[in-house]
Each structure stands twice: as structure tokens, then as C-alpha cells.
Design an enzyme around this catalytic site. Sequence first.
Site: not given
Length: 202
Positions: A135, A144
Amino acid sequence: MKLNVINGMYIYGASGHAKVVISGVESQGIGIVKVFDDNPECTSCLGYSVSFWDAGEYEEGGLMVIAIGENGIRKRVVERLGAKITYGKVFHDKSIISKYVKLGEGTVVMAGAIIQPEVRVGDHVIINTGAAVDHDCKIEDFVHIAPSATLCGNVHVGKGSLIGAGSVVIPGISIGENCVIGAGATVLRNVSDGETVYGVVK
């Protein structure tokens, strides 16, 4: 979450990473219009014919994804192609993405990845196989997140950084731009722009 594509997608890149991107597109029952690559010797990828880049073979408005795993090269290709390209998003049907997530253009989410509520992901980001983003994380452009990496809650990742395979970033950490977090690292402190870190980072 479903891809909003009508006529299929264009893929730029025909390496191993492109195979995973194509698999993500196919998992949602969507076709591939064309695969491009800068290597004229590359002629096939997963049975798709590969063409050397020719802007005339791209239909304006068609959705494209840059299927290149290396952040710097992916960024340079986007800059070279210019503003006329429309970028789509790819999320494998076996990924789990909260409806409260915002994903930028050109971003790809691979099979097994989990992205939790209130995560903000920039443009041309890779959330690779089995990665977990918890979250309130913020991931900037051209990042990446490698296979099986874990970002715990409220982590910030700056532009162009690589979070290595199997690494763990604890809650609330800030990682700067163009950083490399080594495979298997455990990140316990903030990481400054341009740093490369391995092991237990404290």
C-alpha cells in the site's frame, strides 16, 4: 483489471523480456499487431514475425509497449520514437491489482505480481514476475521491480531505478533516482540518487 485494447497491441523489442510481455497480452485474449526490434537479424519472437522499426508500419493511435527490460535503453527508445506514439499498459491475467492503483502509460505487470491499494506507478515501469508492491508506494517512471522483489508499504522509488530480484525494501524507505538495489538485498535505510547497494543495507 482488463486491458482496454480493441485491435491488439504493438510490441517494441523482441528479446526474452518481450516474450513475457507478449504472454501478458495474450493472457487477456488480445492479439499482437506487430513486433518491432532494432536488430535486423531478429526475425521471430514466439512465432510472431519481427520487423526492423519503420514508423510507416505503426498505425497512429495504436497502443504500443516498449518490451525492453533495461531501464536506460527503454527510456532512450521512448525519447527516440517521440510524441506520436500512443502507449498502452499490459497486466497479465494472473496478476492481482487493486482497483485503487494508478498505472502509467507503457507500464507492464507480469504474472503473479501483486499491487495493493493507493499505489502510484509512473510511465514505462516494469512490475516483474511475482513482485509485491504494498500500500501507498510511489514508483516513478522507467523503474524496474524485478522478479519476486518486495516493496513494503509507503516506499518511494525514484526514476530509472532497479529493484533487484528477491530484494526487500522495508516500509517508509525512499530510494533515489537511477539506483541499483542488488538481488536479494534487504534495504533498511534510504538510498541516495545513483547508489548501488547489496546485501543488508543499513
